[in-house]
Design a protein around this motif. Sequence first.
Motif, PDB file in Angstrom:
ATOM      1  N   MET A 125       0.907  -1.749  -0.344  1.00  0.00           N
ATOM      2  CA  MET A 125      -0.244  -0.099  -0.093  1.00  0.00           C
ATOM      3  C   MET A 125       1.253   1.243  -0.189  1.00  0.00           C
ATOM      4  N   PHE A 126       1.632   1.306   0.776  1.00  0.00           N
ATOM      5  CA  PHE A 126       2.633   1.863   1.185  1.00  0.00           C
ATOM      6  C   PHE A 126       3.871   2.511  -0.134  1.00  0.00           C
ATOM      7  N   VAL A 127       4.142   1.455  -0.556  1.00  0.00           N
ATOM      8  CA  VAL A 127       4.790   1.175  -1.257  1.00  0.00           C
ATOM      9  C   VAL A 127       4.449   2.451  -2.970  1.00  0.00           C
ATOM     10  N   GLY A 128       3.315   1.587  -2.737  1.00  0.00           N
ATOM     11  CA  GLY A 128       1.660   2.432  -4.110  1.00  0.00           C
ATOM     12  C   GLY A 128       2.164   3.908  -3.719  1.00  0.00           C
ATOM     13  N   SER A 129       1.632   4.185  -2.459  1.00  0.00           N
ATOM     14  CA  SER A 129       0.962   5.499  -2.234  1.00  0.00           C
ATOM     15  C   SER A 129       2.143   6.813  -2.130  1.00  0.00           C
ATOM     16  N   TYR A 130       3.490   5.920  -1.497  1.00  0.00           N
ATOM     17  CA  TYR A 130       4.635   6.874  -0.880  1.00  0.00           C
ATOM     18  C   TYR A 130       4.766   8.099  -2.422  1.00  0.00           C
ATOM     19  N   PRO A 131       5.055   6.747  -3.977  1.00  0.00           N
ATOM     20  CA  PRO A 131       5.230   7.820  -5.187  1.00  0.00           C
ATOM     21  C   PRO A 131       4.473   7.909  -5.390  1.00  0.00           C
ATOM     22  N   LEU A 132       2.635   7.817  -5.035  1.00  0.00           N
ATOM     23  CA  LEU A 132       2.055   8.805  -5.746  1.00  0.00           C
ATOM     24  C   LEU A 132       1.371  10.556  -5.179  1.00  0.00           C
TER      25      LEU A 132
END
Lengths: 169, 409, 162
Positions: free
Chosen positions: B156-163
Motif C-alpha cells: 500500500m505504501f510502496v504504491g502511495s508514497y510515490p503517488l
Amino acid sequence: MGLVDKVELPQPIKFVFNWGRKYSLWVFNFGLACCAIEFIATSMARHDFIRLGVIPFAHGPRQADLLVVSGTLTDKMAPAVKRLYDEMPEPKYVISFGSCSNCGGPYWDSYSVTKGVDQIIPIDVYVPGCPPRPEALLHGIIKLQERIGTESLKERYARGELEPIVVGA
Amino acid sequence: MSTEQTATGGNGGRQVAAPPDGGVAFQAADGTGVGIIVRDRADRALQTQDMTLNVGPQHPATHGVLRVVVTLDGEMIESAEPVIGYMHRSFEKLAEYRDYRQIIALVNRHDWVSSICNELGVALVVEKQMGLEVPERATWIRMLMAEWTRVLNHLMFVGSYPLELGAITPMFYAFREREEIQALMEWITGGRLHLTYCRVGGLKQDLPRGALQLSRDLVPRLRKRVKEYETLVLGNEIFAARTKGIGVLPADVACSYGVSGASLHASGVPEDARKTEPYLFYDQVSFDVPTGRNGDCYDRFAVLVARIKESLNIIEQVHERIPPGPVATKLPKVVRAPAGHAYVRAENPLGQLSYYMVSHNEKTPWRFKMRTPSFNNVSALPYLLKGTLVPDMIAVMGSVFFIVGDIDR
Amino acid sequence: MDAAALSDHLVAEFGDLLEPEVSYGLLTVTVTPDGYRRVAEFVRQDRDVNCNFFEFLCGVDEEAAGIAVVLHVYSISHHHHVQVRSVVPRDGGRLPTVHDLWAGANWHERETAELFGVGFDGHPNLAKLLLPEEFEGHPLRKEFALMAREAKPWPGAKEPGE
C-alpha cells in the motif's frame, strides 16, 4: 440551475442530457477510513470503475458531480463534510459507502462518532458492508446511473429529497 | 526574520549554516552549489513575513484526514503542528464495553491495512493473562497470515508514497499485487480487509485445502515484482533527488519520540519485537531487520521495500514448518481474563504495537490501552518538518508511513 | 537486566519510595506523585537502566483510589521495560511532566489530560488533542456513560459474554 429545474424538458433532449450526465460522473472521494482503501481498490485495474464513466480525478468538490463518503464520520469531522457538500455544484449525488457512514457501524455506541452521514447531508445511495466489496460499490454506481438516466431534474428539485437506493435491499 | 532563499527545486534544499545577518542559506542536497540568492536593492536578504498555512483535514496530498497547521517563512517551514483527532473513534472506551471476542472484531479496524496483526495482539494479551497454550499449527498459521499482512500493508505504501510525490504508476502495480494477496486471504478467512481470523486460543478455522499451495506460488511471483519496484522507484533519479537528505531523523530523537517500525530502522536502530523479544515462533525462523544509515525519506522507503523481501523469506520458511493438528483450544463459554494487568508488544507493519490490559476478572476488560505505532511516529512530525521547504513537506509526511485510524484510534 | 534484578536496582536507589511489582514478566513500580519525577529521571538517565525508548503514558481509572497514571518506557540497549505508576486524586490530580525526558510524552500527556482529566505541571501546551474543543467531560473515566448505550439496548442477539 436556471432552465432545467423549471421546465420539463422534451423527452429526446432529456434522454441525451441524462445520458451525458450519467456517463461522466466526476467523483470526489471523501476517504475517511477503512472503506477508502476499498474505494481505491475499485478505482484500480481489476475493478476499474472508469469503464463505467466514473472519473476519480476531481480536483476538489467544486469540480465534482458525485461525492463518495467512505468511512467513519466523527463529530470533529462533520462540519467539514457539510461544507464540502455545500461547495459542490448542482446537480449533485452522494453515495454513502460502508456501514460507518450509513449508521455509525461498529461504533454505534461511541462518544465521538456521528451515527450516519445522512444526519448531515442527503444521501442518494447506501452501500452496506464493513467494508463493502468493490463489487458493491460498482453495483451502487450502476443503480445511481439508472436513476440519473430516467430522472427529470424538474421533479428532482420540486420534490426535494428522493427515496434513497439501498444496495442489496 | 530575513531569509536568503534559493531555488533548489528538485534537488531539495538543506539548511547549511546561518550567515552573520541572521538569515538562512540553502545548499542542494547533493552538495552541488547553492541556487539563486534573493536579495533586495540594498543588497539585504529579502524580507519575508510569517504565514500560517492550513493543510487538511481533507487534502489531496495527505492520505486520510490528517491536518497540519504550518507556519511559513517564505518557502521554509518554521513550525508545523499536526492537528489530529478527526478519526478518533474511541476504541479504548468501546473495548471496555465489549467482551474479548468482540474486541478482536473491533481492533482490526484501527489500522485498517494490517488487521491480522492487530487482532493477533489482542489474542496474545488475553492468552498471556489467561495462561492459554495455543496449538502449534495455529501459531504457525498466525505467523503466515501476519507476514502476508505485512506485505499487503507495505505494498500500500510502496504504491502511495510515490503517488504523493507525483508518480502515479507504482500505485497501479501495487494494487495488482494487493488484489492477488487479498484473493488468497479471502479464500482463507472470508474477508478482504477486516479478516477477524484470530480467536483467543487459536484461529477461527483451518486453512482450506490448496491455500498453502497458492501461497507458495505467490512468493516467487511477488519477489520478482518487488525487484521491479526497486528499479522503478528506488532507481528513479527524480525520486532519489526528492527524498535523499530530506527529513533526517537521528536515532536518539527517534527513540525519544518512541518512533518505531521502518522509520526507526531507517535511522539505524534495528529494534524489532520479532527479534529482541520474539513472540509466536519468530525465534525459529531466520530473517534480517533491514536498516538504513541516514534516516532520511529515501532510507525509510528503502527499508520498507526491503522489509517486504524479508517477510517473503519468513513466509517461505513458515510453509515448510506448519505441522498438522488442531487450530483452536477449547474455551469456557464466557472468557474471563484473571484480575491483573498484562502487556504485550508486537511488531506491526507500521511499527511497534503494544496492548496494555487491566482486568478485574470480568467478561470485559477494565482498561484496554492501545499503543499504536502511528501515534508516536506522527508526533515526531513537528521535529521533522521544522526547517524543511514546502515542496518537501509532503515527501516528509508521506515517508513516516502512518494510517490515520492508527493515530487517533 | 531481568525484571527482578531491575526491581532490586531501583529499590536500592529509592528504598521505600517505590513499591515494585512484577506481573507477567513486566516490572511496575508504584510511586507517590511527589516521587514520580525523580524516579522518571533516574529511569531515563541511570546508565544501567537507560530507558531511552518511549512507549506510552496512559491513565487507568481506579475508582475510589483515584486515577493511576502509567508511564511505560523501554531500553533499546538493555532490552528491558519499566513501568512507573502513580495514583493521583480524581479531582484536580496533577503530576509533573516528563516531556523533556522523552519527547514522545508530549502528546501522550495531552491525551491523558483530555481523556482522564489529569493535569501535567510544566507541560507547554495541554490543549485538547483528539476531541473537538466543545466536548465536555473526560470520556475514559468510568463515570462517563456512553449515551447510545443508555438510550438503546445492545442491538446484537446476546450481551457480551453470554
